[in-house]
Design a protein around this motif. Sequence first.
Motif, short mmCIF file in Angstrom:
data_model
loop_
_atom_site.label_atom_id
_atom_site.label_comp_id
_atom_site.label_asym_id
_atom_site.label_seq_id
_atom_site.Cartn_x
_atom_site.Cartn_y
_atom_site.Cartn_z
N GLN A 96 51.18 39.59 48.42
CA GLN A 96 49.80 40.07 48.49
C GLN A 96 48.86 39.13 49.22
O GLN A 96 47.70 39.47 49.45
CB GLN A 96 49.23 40.28 47.09
N MET A 97 49.33 37.89 49.55
CA MET A 97 48.43 36.93 50.19
C MET A 97 49.09 36.26 51.38
O MET A 97 50.32 36.14 51.44
CB MET A 97 48.01 35.86 49.17
N ARG A 98 48.25 35.83 52.34
CA ARG A 98 48.74 35.13 53.54
C ARG A 98 47.88 33.90 53.76
O ARG A 98 46.65 33.98 53.67
CB ARG A 98 48.62 36.02 54.78
N LEU A 99 48.55 32.78 54.06
CA LEU A 99 47.83 31.57 54.48
C LEU A 99 48.12 31.38 55.96
O LEU A 99 49.29 31.36 56.37
CB LEU A 99 48.32 30.35 53.69
N THR A 100 47.08 31.27 56.75
CA THR A 100 47.23 31.15 58.21
C THR A 100 46.37 30.00 58.71
O THR A 100 45.49 29.52 57.98
CB THR A 100 46.78 32.44 58.91
N PRO A 101 46.60 29.53 59.95
CA PRO A 101 45.72 28.48 60.49
C PRO A 101 44.26 28.91 60.42
O PRO A 101 43.95 30.10 60.58
CB PRO A 101 46.19 28.34 61.94
N LYS A 102 43.37 27.95 60.19
CA LYS A 102 41.95 28.25 59.99
C LYS A 102 41.39 29.13 61.12
O LYS A 102 41.60 28.85 62.31
CB LYS A 102 41.17 26.92 59.93
N GLY A 103 40.73 30.17 60.75
CA GLY A 103 40.06 31.03 61.74
C GLY A 103 40.96 32.02 62.43
O GLY A 103 40.56 32.66 63.40
N ILE A 137 52.05 31.28 55.82
CA ILE A 137 52.72 31.13 54.52
C ILE A 137 52.42 32.38 53.72
O ILE A 137 51.25 32.78 53.60
CB ILE A 137 52.21 29.87 53.78
N VAL A 138 53.46 33.01 53.22
CA VAL A 138 53.27 34.24 52.44
C VAL A 138 53.35 33.88 50.96
O VAL A 138 54.14 33.02 50.56
CB VAL A 138 54.32 35.32 52.80
N VAL A 139 52.50 34.55 50.17
CA VAL A 139 52.40 34.21 48.75
C VAL A 139 52.41 35.49 47.93
O VAL A 139 51.73 36.46 48.26
CB VAL A 139 51.08 33.43 48.48
N LYS A 140 53.22 35.45 46.86
CA LYS A 140 53.28 36.62 45.96
C LYS A 140 52.76 36.21 44.58
O LYS A 140 53.25 35.24 43.98
CB LYS A 140 54.73 37.11 45.85
N ALA A 141 51.78 36.95 44.07
CA ALA A 141 51.24 36.69 42.73
C ALA A 141 52.07 37.47 41.71
O ALA A 141 52.68 38.49 42.04
CB ALA A 141 49.78 37.13 42.65
N ARG A 142 52.06 36.96 40.48
CA ARG A 142 52.83 37.67 39.45
C ARG A 142 52.16 39.00 39.10
O ARG A 142 52.81 39.97 38.76
CB ARG A 142 52.94 36.81 38.19
N GLN A 143 50.81 39.02 39.17
CA GLN A 143 50.07 40.24 38.83
C GLN A 143 49.11 40.59 39.96
O GLN A 143 48.37 39.73 40.43
CB GLN A 143 49.28 40.04 37.54
N SER A 186 46.44 42.27 39.78
CA SER A 186 45.04 42.15 39.36
C SER A 186 44.51 40.72 39.50
O SER A 186 43.30 40.50 39.55
CB SER A 186 44.89 42.62 37.91
N ALA A 187 45.44 39.75 39.57
CA ALA A 187 45.01 38.35 39.66
C ALA A 187 44.72 37.92 41.09
O ALA A 187 44.19 36.81 41.31
CB ALA A 187 46.08 37.45 39.05
N VAL A 188 45.04 38.78 42.06
CA VAL A 188 44.97 38.36 43.46
C VAL A 188 43.57 37.91 43.89
O VAL A 188 43.43 36.82 44.48
CB VAL A 188 45.50 39.49 44.38
N PRO A 189 42.49 38.65 43.61
CA PRO A 189 41.16 38.20 44.08
C PRO A 189 40.82 36.80 43.57
O PRO A 189 40.33 35.95 44.33
CB PRO A 189 40.21 39.25 43.52
N GLY A 190 41.11 36.53 42.29
CA GLY A 190 40.82 35.22 41.72
C GLY A 190 41.68 34.14 42.35
O GLY A 190 41.21 33.02 42.64
N SER A 206 43.95 34.78 52.96
CA SER A 206 43.54 36.19 52.99
C SER A 206 44.43 36.99 52.06
O SER A 206 45.65 36.78 52.00
CB SER A 206 43.70 36.78 54.39
N SER A 207 43.80 37.91 51.36
CA SER A 207 44.60 38.87 50.61
C SER A 207 44.89 40.04 51.54
O SER A 207 44.25 40.19 52.60
CB SER A 207 43.83 39.37 49.39
N VAL A 208 45.83 40.91 51.15
CA VAL A 208 46.11 42.10 51.96
C VAL A 208 44.85 42.96 52.07
O VAL A 208 44.54 43.50 53.14
CB VAL A 208 47.27 42.91 51.33
N ALA A 209 44.07 43.00 50.99
CA ALA A 209 42.83 43.78 51.02
C ALA A 209 41.88 43.22 52.07
O ALA A 209 41.23 43.97 52.80
CB ALA A 209 42.17 43.78 49.65
#
Lengths: 223, 397
Positions: free
Chosen positions: B56-63, B217-223, B225-229, B244-247
Amino acid sequence: MTPTLIARDLRKDYPMNGETVHALRGVSLRVDSGDYAAIVGPSGSGKSTLLQLLGGIDTPTAGAVELSGTRLDALSDRELTRLRLTRLGFVFQRFHLLPVLTARENVELPMAEAGVRGPERRVRARELLDYVGLAQRENHRATQLSGGEMQRVAIARALANRPAVVLADEPTGELDAATGREILDLFLRLNRDGTTLVVVTHDDRLAAEAGRVIHMLDGAIRD
Amino acid sequence: MTGAAWAVKRLARQPLRTGLSLAGIAVAAAMLLDMVMLSGGIDRSFSDLLLGRGYQMRLTPKGTLPFDTEATIRGASAIVAALRREPALEAAGAVLGTSLYARRGDSLITLFAYGLQPEAQSLYQLQAGRDLASGAGAGVLLSEPAARLLGAGIGDTLTLVGRLDPQVVTAAAGRRLVVRGMVRWLYDYRGQPSVGMVLSDLQRLSSSPAEDRASMIVVKARQDSAVPGLVTALRRRFPSVEVSSVADLVATFHERLVYFRQLSYILGSMSLIVTVLLIATLLTIAVGERLGEIATLRAIGVSRRTVVGQVLAEGTALTIVGGGLGIGLGLATARYLDAILTSFPGLPAAFSFFVPRAGALAFAALVLLLTGSLAGLYPAWLAARTPIAATLRAEAT
């Protein structure tokens, strides 16, 4: 005799090319229950206009029409439509059947509009088609019928809701002599069976067979 | 006889006219459906694509956005290690994307290479053979276009080279890898020859000495609903990268494609207007031809309501039949257009512009039915106010 239809001093004016045409100039008449009245006269004498006023299809410029004690001018458009549906029957010169419907469906149409349930109206439609001699043609479309057959279906349709009066406008006008004769016989039989008839016609035979003849000239009755 | 059956009979009475009208309504309905699918389909397809493996989340170079530029995140392994220690996170993995070359005879073939961590991969679906495994180096995965281009299959050995000097066309680093499996890369464009290998192998091939860097870097949260936080927390913790989240990515994509969506709204509205005009024209002509019949019905006591109902029923019947044909036509057209649009370079082949969704289909059908039925209002009004006596007089002459 009980008066079924009463016209009192009916007048009807039409605007035409900036002038006023006086189609009816004070016509009064009374049709009793069981009457067979023929309205005759030359073209333009106001026969059809009178029939339309008697049937509540048009409104008079002055005067009033009463059907079984009800003044038509006192009715709303909806009430007048309901009265035409349940208390009057109409037969037109050009039959005016719905071409997409079968003979039986055409006869059922006024009953369906009046809220008669399906099985009941099918039985009644078959009875009426049998009465006018078309029992075997009930499933034929209007376009598959001859002129005389179409007019007989139109008569059956006019009788569908057991009207107090049947109004016919030149019912033999589109038919050949032999077929017209069949329609005249049917009208005679209808009247003998108790139907009140008012017929506008040019047909001398029809006028001769009617119980009463009303002569019109220049928008007035000339007896 | 019901009003609907009567309406169908009337329409069947003029088969050519009705047929042509139905064809017009079907085309307009197909266009409306396509535009409705297009307006929401791009976002949906993009979101589905990004969530294909549940990250649900991606870490990419700044900007930057994922694979938007050739910029990379330095110190990727430390960030991944830190992320894997987070109890709220289920998985995290680094991805490096860069160009590589395969030696085939005397020539070099250009490929796109993904370096990834097999324990947290988000980029492909295995179709044949074996997957990469952590610590099992010397393996490579091929896409079908890459296998075709290289003439290689599972078990074959490839020589891949990196850091090509364009002046002398010599490779500074090379490595022999065995093809372990065939995969479908989720973000490849149609026909893209891509290969995948363990991240450390690609880092060695692409720089000397090997640099600890990643494109994303790809990141998967356990829930979910926790992604925005979690996004907020990760932004605070790793200020040097873009989180960035997928949203968030879908929202950015949504903004970039605003003109596309406006176009779909305009074309969709036009198709609705065409439908209304078609039905209104047909019914107005039909009512005009049937004034005598309508006057007769009114004379024998048929109410205005029934007459209006009949005309509206005809409009509704036309809309239902034309709309039904339009759905089939719209789906076929969408499929064809999708094939054209997704063949544009740079677009993932798995991406879809026209996504048939039950909600979109229902919305298009409802709007079409409403407008088609309303199109009968003017002709129905004409029918209702037909002057009975004057019309019958005109009919008799």
